[in-house]
Design an enzyme around this catalytic site. Sequence first.
Site, PDB file in Angstrom:
ATOM      1  N   ARG A 120       4.598  22.860   6.187  1.00 43.96           N
ATOM      2  CA  ARG A 120       3.178  22.647   5.874  1.00 43.96           C
ATOM      3  C   ARG A 120       2.936  21.486   4.933  1.00 43.96           C
ATOM      4  O   ARG A 120       1.792  21.156   4.650  1.00 43.96           O
ATOM      5  CB  ARG A 120       2.602  23.909   5.230  1.00 43.96           C
ATOM      6  CG  ARG A 120       2.578  25.056   6.200  1.00 43.96           C
ATOM      7  CD  ARG A 120       1.869  26.259   5.644  1.00 43.96           C
ATOM      8  NE  ARG A 120       2.211  27.407   6.444  1.00 43.96           N
ATOM      9  CZ  ARG A 120       1.954  28.648   6.123  1.00 43.96           C
ATOM     10  NH1 ARG A 120       1.333  28.917   5.000  1.00 43.96           N
ATOM     11  NH2 ARG A 120       2.295  29.630   6.919  1.00 43.96           N
ATOM     12  N   GLU A 123      12.853  30.951   4.592  1.00 50.88           N
ATOM     13  CA  GLU A 123      12.090  30.230   5.638  1.00 50.88           C
ATOM     14  C   GLU A 123      11.249  29.171   4.938  1.00 50.88           C
ATOM     15  O   GLU A 123      10.465  29.477   4.049  1.00 50.88           O
ATOM     16  CB  GLU A 123      11.183  31.210   6.396  1.00 50.88           C
ATOM     17  CG  GLU A 123      10.265  30.518   7.406  1.00 50.88           C
ATOM     18  CD  GLU A 123       9.201  31.465   7.969  1.00 50.88           C
ATOM     19  OE1 GLU A 123       9.471  32.667   8.155  1.00 50.88           O
ATOM     20  OE2 GLU A 123       8.068  30.986   8.189  1.00 50.88           O
ATOM     21  N   LYS A 182       6.881  37.629  15.289  1.00 52.89           N
ATOM     22  CA  LYS A 182       6.307  37.641  13.939  1.00 52.89           C
ATOM     23  C   LYS A 182       4.918  38.269  14.077  1.00 52.89           C
ATOM     24  O   LYS A 182       4.132  37.842  14.929  1.00 52.89           O
ATOM     25  CB  LYS A 182       6.207  36.199  13.438  1.00 52.89           C
ATOM     26  CG  LYS A 182       5.417  36.044  12.143  1.00 52.89           C
ATOM     27  CD  LYS A 182       5.429  34.599  11.647  1.00 52.89           C
ATOM     28  CE  LYS A 182       4.582  34.477  10.390  1.00 52.89           C
ATOM     29  NZ  LYS A 182       4.765  33.222   9.672  1.00 52.89           N
ATOM     30  N   THR A 231       6.108  27.746  10.467  1.00 47.55           N
ATOM     31  CA  THR A 231       4.920  26.955  10.834  1.00 47.55           C
ATOM     32  C   THR A 231       5.303  25.818  11.789  1.00 47.55           C
ATOM     33  O   THR A 231       4.835  24.687  11.668  1.00 47.55           O
ATOM     34  CB  THR A 231       4.171  26.402   9.586  1.00 47.55           C
ATOM     35  OG1 THR A 231       4.218  27.356   8.534  1.00 47.55           O
ATOM     36  CG2 THR A 231       2.708  26.114   9.899  1.00 47.55           C
TER      37      THR A 231
HETATM   38  C1  3PG Z   1       3.688  32.594   6.528  1.00 46.51           C
HETATM   39  O1  3PG Z   1       3.428  31.552   7.054  1.00 46.51           O
HETATM   40  O2  3PG Z   1       4.638  33.256   6.940  1.00 46.51           O
HETATM   41  C2  3PG Z   1       2.777  33.115   5.494  1.00 46.51           C
HETATM   42  O3  3PG Z   1       2.018  32.125   4.916  1.00 46.51           O
HETATM   43  C3  3PG Z   1       3.351  33.982   4.462  1.00 46.51           C
HETATM   44  O4  3PG Z   1       2.327  34.816   4.102  1.00 46.51           O
HETATM   45  P1  3PG Z   1       2.186  35.359   2.616  1.00 46.51           P
HETATM   46  O5  3PG Z   1       2.013  34.142   1.754  1.00 46.51           O
HETATM   47  O6  3PG Z   1       0.960  36.229   2.624  1.00 46.51           O
HETATM   48  O7  3PG Z   1       3.418  36.113   2.291  1.00 46.51           O
END
Ligand code: 3PG
Length: 204
Positions: free
Chosen positions: A45, A41, A129, A69
């Site tokens: 960002r 994924e 999610k 995101t």
């Molecule tokens: C996301 O957007 O899915 C998260 O930033 C992932 O979270 P993590 O960095 O704590 O795994």
Amino acid sequence: MCEIINKINEYKVIPVVTVKDIDKTLQQAKILSENGLPIMEITMRTDISMNALKEISKKYPDILIGAGTILTIEQAKQAIKYGAKFLVSPGFNKKLVKYCIKHNIIIIPGCVTPTEIEMALNCNISVIKFFPAELSGGVNMIKALSAPYNNISFIPTGGINLSNLKDYLSIKKVLACGGSFMIDDDLEKSKKIINDTQKIISEI
Ligand code: 3PG
């Protein structure tokens, strides 16, 4: 469940990447592809995320690639155009969800409360999610939410790592776990983490 969701369930994890350098991300994609975990994924960002998504889907068609995101319909349209097979959003954005459903796009919205879950159910969404997982009550919260909402499947993400992955994956209603912990700037380290992740998955 649709084919893409089934695949996510088969892989049990979604490695999450925030792109700082496209070449590095391509190398990371190669490692996932070559080490039996062809799923990724890309979070939207950074300015170069869309291009990274486009490059990876061109160069590694075997990778089940998603865009994370996703905050706007515009981003959703572009991500799909560039090859994303599924979309993930941090929260429940009704406009976005409705757009995706109308256009047959797989969207996995973020929900952590009963109210948000019911908003998802009202849109016929049954895979959510759970983000940010650890800060939102983690394993115990998912277990508590699974009782009234036994038709919902969770993809917890946020704060998951090698030491708590097994606890999450052991919950029946957890479809897969997302996490950035599987991708490291150091490619050798990434390989090792992917290997350790696969070991944990095989123990479930
Ligand atoms: C996301 O957007 O899915 C998260 O930033 C992932 O979270 P993590 O960095 O704590 O795994």
